[in-house]
Scaffold this motif. Structure first.
Motif, PDB file in Angstrom:
ATOM      1  N   VAL A  73       0.837  -1.203   0.000  1.00 43.91           N
ATOM      2  CA  VAL A  73       0.000   0.000   0.000  1.00 43.91           C
ATOM      3  C   VAL A  73       0.865   1.243   0.000  1.00 43.91           C
ATOM      4  N   ASP A  74       1.874   1.262   0.867  1.00 45.69           N
ATOM      5  CA  ASP A  74       2.754   2.431   0.937  1.00 45.69           C
ATOM      6  C   ASP A  74       3.421   2.725  -0.408  1.00 45.69           C
ATOM      7  N   ALA A  75       3.689   1.669  -1.162  1.00 45.20           N
ATOM      8  CA  ALA A  75       4.358   1.846  -2.456  1.00 45.20           C
ATOM      9  C   ALA A  75       3.479   2.580  -3.467  1.00 45.20           C
ATOM     10  N   THR A  76       2.170   2.593  -3.226  1.00 46.13           N
ATOM     11  CA  THR A  76       1.249   3.220  -4.180  1.00 46.13           C
ATOM     12  C   THR A  76       0.943   4.676  -3.849  1.00 46.13           C
ATOM     13  N   VAL A  77       1.384   5.159  -2.698  1.00 51.12           N
ATOM     14  CA  VAL A  77       0.993   6.495  -2.239  1.00 51.12           C
ATOM     15  C   VAL A  77       1.732   7.582  -3.016  1.00 51.12           C
ATOM     16  N   GLN A  78       0.975   8.508  -3.575  1.00 48.47           N
ATOM     17  CA  GLN A  78       1.527   9.658  -4.278  1.00 48.47           C
ATOM     18  C   GLN A  78       0.980  10.926  -3.632  1.00 48.47           C
ATOM     19  N   ALA A  79       1.857  11.850  -3.295  1.00 52.49           N
ATOM     20  CA  ALA A  79       1.439  13.113  -2.689  1.00 52.49           C
ATOM     21  C   ALA A  79       1.593  14.252  -3.685  1.00 52.49           C
ATOM     22  N   ASN A 113     -11.653   5.401  -1.286  1.00 53.02           N
ATOM     23  CA  ASN A 113     -10.435   5.865  -0.626  1.00 53.02           C
ATOM     24  C   ASN A 113      -9.245   5.934  -1.580  1.00 53.02           C
ATOM     25  N   LYS A 114      -9.527   6.267  -2.853  1.00 54.42           N
ATOM     26  CA  LYS A 114      -8.443   6.375  -3.835  1.00 54.42           C
ATOM     27  C   LYS A 114      -7.688   7.699  -3.731  1.00 54.42           C
ATOM     28  N   ALA A 115      -8.303   8.679  -3.078  1.00 49.44           N
ATOM     29  CA  ALA A 115      -7.647   9.972  -2.894  1.00 49.44           C
ATOM     30  C   ALA A 115      -8.112  10.583  -1.583  1.00 49.44           C
ATOM     31  N   ALA A 116      -7.217  11.308  -0.942  1.00 49.36           N
ATOM     32  CA  ALA A 116      -7.542  12.000   0.306  1.00 49.36           C
ATOM     33  C   ALA A 116      -7.035  13.432   0.192  1.00 49.36           C
ATOM     34  N   TRP A 117      -7.893  14.399   0.532  1.00 46.18           N
ATOM     35  CA  TRP A 117      -7.599  15.812   0.287  1.00 46.18           C
ATOM     36  C   TRP A 117      -7.731  16.643   1.555  1.00 46.18           C
ATOM     37  N   VAL A 177      -3.511  20.038  -0.345  1.00 48.84           N
ATOM     38  CA  VAL A 177      -2.652  18.853  -0.272  1.00 48.84           C
ATOM     39  C   VAL A 177      -3.515  17.627  -0.565  1.00 48.84           C
ATOM     40  N   ALA A 178      -2.997  16.697  -1.334  1.00 53.32           N
ATOM     41  CA  ALA A 178      -3.756  15.486  -1.646  1.00 53.32           C
ATOM     42  C   ALA A 178      -2.843  14.275  -1.689  1.00 53.32           C
ATOM     43  N   LEU A 179      -3.417  13.131  -1.353  1.00 55.72           N
ATOM     44  CA  LEU A 179      -2.760  11.840  -1.528  1.00 55.72           C
ATOM     45  C   LEU A 179      -3.534  11.066  -2.573  1.00 55.72           C
ATOM     46  N   PHE A 180      -2.822  10.383  -3.463  1.00 58.47           N
ATOM     47  CA  PHE A 180      -3.447   9.583  -4.501  1.00 58.47           C
ATOM     48  C   PHE A 180      -2.907   8.152  -4.439  1.00 58.47           C
ATOM     49  N   GLY A 181      -3.795   7.192  -4.597  1.00 62.20           N
ATOM     50  CA  GLY A 181      -3.370   5.805  -4.690  1.00 62.20           C
ATOM     51  C   GLY A 181      -3.170   5.434  -6.149  1.00 62.20           C
ATOM     52  N   GLU A 182      -1.946   5.073  -6.519  1.00 59.56           N
ATOM     53  CA  GLU A 182      -1.639   4.783  -7.926  1.00 59.56           C
ATOM     54  C   GLU A 182      -0.767   3.542  -8.038  1.00 59.56           C
ATOM     55  N   ASP A 183      -1.255   2.580  -8.784  1.00 62.42           N
ATOM     56  CA  ASP A 183      -0.459   1.386  -9.083  1.00 62.42           C
ATOM     57  C   ASP A 183       0.671   1.800 -10.020  1.00 62.42           C
ATOM     58  N   HIS A 221      -3.056   2.475 -12.629  1.00 62.22           N
ATOM     59  CA  HIS A 221      -4.456   2.441 -12.221  1.00 62.22           C
ATOM     60  C   HIS A 221      -4.616   3.070 -10.845  1.00 62.22           C
ATOM     61  N   GLN A 222      -5.816   3.601 -10.580  1.00 63.16           N
ATOM     62  CA  GLN A 222      -6.103   4.154  -9.266  1.00 63.16           C
ATOM     63  C   GLN A 222      -6.427   3.019  -8.296  1.00 63.16           C
ATOM     64  N   VAL A 223      -5.820   3.069  -7.122  1.00 61.19           N
ATOM     65  CA  VAL A 223      -6.028   2.032  -6.110  1.00 61.19           C
ATOM     66  C   VAL A 223      -6.320   2.687  -4.769  1.00 61.19           C
ATOM     67  N   SER A 224      -6.808   1.886  -3.820  1.00 63.11           N
ATOM     68  CA  SER A 224      -7.197   2.408  -2.512  1.00 63.11           C
ATOM     69  C   SER A 224      -5.982   2.752  -1.652  1.00 63.11           C
ATOM     70  N   LEU A 225      -6.137   3.816  -0.868  1.00 64.34           N
ATOM     71  CA  LEU A 225      -5.111   4.231   0.089  1.00 64.34           C
ATOM     72  C   LEU A 225      -5.304   3.576   1.455  1.00 64.34           C
TER      73      LEU A 225
END
Length: 742
Positions: A342-348, A582-586, A598-604, A609-613
């Motif tokens: 999961v941590d590997a997919t987190v984009q800020a 929960n694919k993005a948190a703002w 500020v936003a976090l995005f879940g990205e494979d 692809h968009q994935v859950s955070l």
């Protein structure tokens, strides 16, 4: 002979004299003499021109300069635009690859004298008649233009090109001319010369190119920007594939490629672009954003690549470093990117704007430009979720909208906060779920914003009208990208970037005057200067509406889902948001001096692809009130030098009930059933036919730790994001169209 005969004879002689005069003037001898005279005159003029025009030194384009990018204080951020070129001998380029350039550009190259008189004449006539640039130049002429002259489409330049090409063809071998041509041509992606192009598009040296790849690179030269496969439109892709095929067919015609080999070749799709060296970290994101803005103002890629620009950004060096540090301290230090999937997919991503000018003072694009090419600050492929709710309120206030009961909507207006409550008065059935399926009963708009109650704002969209809500969103600066006119827009189901949301919130911060974020402070070149964007426009919503929304969002910070940013060091207003599944948190918020999103995005990382955070840093849902709010608070505190005494200058605003009163717990007696009203659905209200999807993992308590110690409000509202709901598929097709949003 009688007198009559004499008169007739004289008449015949006169007529004969006249005819003889005209014929004498336009005899074939005279016409031929005139033609040869003109030819001699032209030849003489050309001889003089040939003797007069020397082969010059290499031009400035062939000796490009760098571009200098500076912070707002004048210190250097980066130097780019150095010619990305490595000269290679023709012997290092496979013979069949050499032939692709000849086949694409000039089939008669090995036989001609360096010029194409027919093509040059056509180009001259087009230039004189104002029809613009025309093709028809030989490889020799193109080499001369690239290396010795300029790209200007003028008669004098074309004449010089003709003369110099003849001289160059006499002095240089065809192989030397071809080598010069493929080493000086511009291929796009910042690559000049075939070696740089081979690396940029295929990740190999020029010596390793195959004929198919060579045909693509040769085809690129006609229109590098339009034909770059990574950014080309469908039309551009079709055109470059056609030219690639044309090049290979010409090779077959010339005997350089067999028909069997030609039929076996497949179009060689290039690799995705990679950043040039020196663009590591945030530098590349900032430079690319500046280049994109300049291109929007008419500066071409070729002009930028030619170099010589001094480009000063609005980026505040201190605030930029603080933003990077805040992301590192509040997020990256908590992640285990190597061992946690999961941590590997987190984009800020983040954008920080001066609301008084629109200047972008800091921007965070991702872990690093050379590692993650797409900027998370400017990407607009994720939903902004409940950060859109304040814009719904702004639209209600601006349009002086009323509830179904006819009550004017304000911060103290009461709505029914029952979870999964069907909206009333909409042609589109919609019954969104609140976070954890919590029922709030009768609740004021202020409290509903604090807790981000989906059912309240869904009904408010209907009360205002989805079309009017969308119009307000667009006027505040959101892009018209997948922006529906349905009740579900209350959950932010359109798509926007942190830059887009920063502009919208900065407009609210600026009392309703339109703020357009921009990054270039000035761009100067020896030949031209580009004026900076005017970041502040006209009044798009009234000051009263904007200031009332600001007042409402102070409640979100003080006692709502944004408490992680609550501190006495500054006054702030903001809103949290958590998008579908929960694919993005703002977290979008502002002080009187600074607006930051500020936003976090879940990205494979493999297929993008968009994935859950959910599970980020081994926590529960990565809601907007967690990591994004803490990054925002840490950055804002540092950016304001430890705090600020500035207060919001709010005029004529209604103040809502800020303290939060929780709904009854399951162990307490249920409150009396509210009296039916237009804000409470009637029994005839049609429930949503779409199945809903719920996802309510318990959030990690650590996600809601405020910047400074503060008490949780009575009732224990989780300071994390207070939203989770589902609008289903509003088209009546597939189920679960948007999933959980907040």
């Amino acid at each position: 002979m009688g007198r009559a005969d004499e008169r007739r004879a004289r008449s015949r002689e006169a007529r004969a004299g006249k005819k003889g005069g005209i014929r004498g003037l336009f005899t074939w001898k005279r016409l031929l003499g005139t033609f040869f005279g003109l030819c001699l005159l032209v030849m003489g003029a050309f001889v003089v021109l040939y003797l007069y025009v020397p082969v010059p030194e290499a031009n400035a384009q062939a000796q490009k300069q760098s571009n200098v990018y500076k912070y707002s204080d004048g210190t250097v951020l980066a130097r780019t635009g150095e010619v990305n070129r490595e000269i290679v001998d023709l012997a290092q380029v496979p013979k069949e690859v050499q032939h692709t350039f000849v086949a694409a550009e000039n089939k008669t190259f090995y036989q001609d004298k360096g010029v194409d008189l027919k093509g040059t004449t056509r180009a001259l006539l087009s230039t004189v008649s104002g029809k613009g640039k025309q093709g028809g130049s030989t490889i020799t002429q193109q080499y001369v233009k690239n290396y010795y002259l300029t790209q200007d489409a003028t008669v004098s330049r074309k004449l010089k090109e003709l003369v110099i090409s003849l001289k160059v063809d006499q002095k240089m071998s065809k192989d030397d001319i071809l080598a010069g041509y493929i080493n000086t041509a511009f291929y796009g992606r910042g690559a000049s010369g075939i070696q740089a192009a081979a690396q940029a598009y295929y990740g190999v040296d020029a010596s390793k190119l195959d004929v198919s790849q060579g045909a693509y690179l040769a085809s690129l030269l006609q229109a590098p920007s339009q034909y770059d496969w990574a950014t080309a439109t469908d039309t551009g892709k079709r055109l470059v594939k056609d030219r690639w095929a044309y090049t290979l067919d010409n090779m077959v015609e010339k005997g350089w490629l067999s028909s069997a080999d030609r039929q076996s070749l497949k179009f060689p799709v290039p690799k995705d672009p990679k950043a040039a060296p020196g663009m590591e970290g945030q530098t590349g994101y900032l430079v690319e954003e500046a280049k994109a803005e300049l291109k929007d103002q008419g500066v071409t890629e070729e002009q930028l690549e030619a170099g010589g620009w001094t480009i000063t950004l609005n980026i505040d060096k201190k605030r930029q470093k603080q933003l990077e540090k805040s992301v590192d301290d509040q997020l990256e230090s908590k992640l285990d990117r190597k061992n946690n999937k999961v941590d590997a997919t987190v984009q800020a991503g983040a954008t920080s704007v001066d609301p008084k000018t629109g200047a972008i003072v800091a921007m965070y694009g991702g872990v690093g430009y050379t590692e993650h090419y797409t900027s998370n600050a400017t990407r607009s492929d994720y939903q902004p979720a409940s950060t859109f709710k304040p814009l719904v309120l702004a639209s209600a206030l601006e349009n002086e909208s009323t509830t179904q009961d006819g009550d004017l909507i304000g911060l103290n207006t009461t709505y029914d906060g029952t979870s999964k409550r069907p909206v009333v008065g909409s042609d589109t059935p919609f019954s969104p779920e609140n976070e954890d399926d919590q029922d709030y009963g009768d609740i004021s708009v202020q409290k509903a914003l604090n807790a981000s109650v989906n059912s309240v704002f869904a009904q408010m969209v209907v009360d205002v009208g989805p079309g009017k809500v969308k119009k307000t969103g667009l006027s505040l600066g959101l892009p018209d990208k997948n922006f529906p006119e349905r009740p579900a827009i209350t959950l932010g189901t359109m798509e926007a970037s942190t830059e887009d949301m920063a502009g919208a919130y900065a407009t609210l911060d600026n009392h309703g005057k339109k703020v357009t974020p921009f990054i270039v402070k000035s761009a100067e070149h020896r030949d031209r200067t580009v004026e900076a964007v005017d970041g502040v426009g006209k009044q798009v919503i009234s000051r009263k509406s904007a200031d009332t929304v600001t007042q409402a969002m102070t409640g979100v910070i003080d006692s709502g889902s944004g408490q992680a940013a609550n501190t006495t060091a500054y006054e702030a207003a903001g809103k949290t948001g958590t998008s579908e599944n929960n694919k993005a948190a703002w977290f979008a918020a502002y002080t009187p001096e600074l607006t930051t999103v500020v936003a976090l995005f879940g990205e494979d990382g493999k297929n993008h692809h968009q994935v859950s955070l959910t599970g980020t840093a081994n926590s529960g849902r990565a809601n907007g009130g967690g990591f994004p709010a803490r990054i925002w608070a840490d950055y804002t505190l540092g950016a304001l030098n430890g705090g600020s005494d500035a207060q919001f200058d709010l005029e004529d605003v209604e103040k809502g009930e800020v303290p939060y009163t929780p709904p009854p717990t399951p162990t307490e007696s249920a409150s009396p059933t509210p009296t039916p009203s237009a804000t409470t659905p009637s029994p005839s209200a049609t429930p949503s036919e779409e199945p809903t999807e719920t996802e309510t993992p318990s959030p990690d308590p650590s996600e809601s730790t405020p910047v400074e110690p503060s008490e949780t409000p009575s009732g224990g509202l989780d300071p994390g994001d207070g939203d989770s709901g589902d609008d289903g598929d509003q088209t009546g097709g597939r189920p679960g169209g948007t999933g959980l949003l907040g």
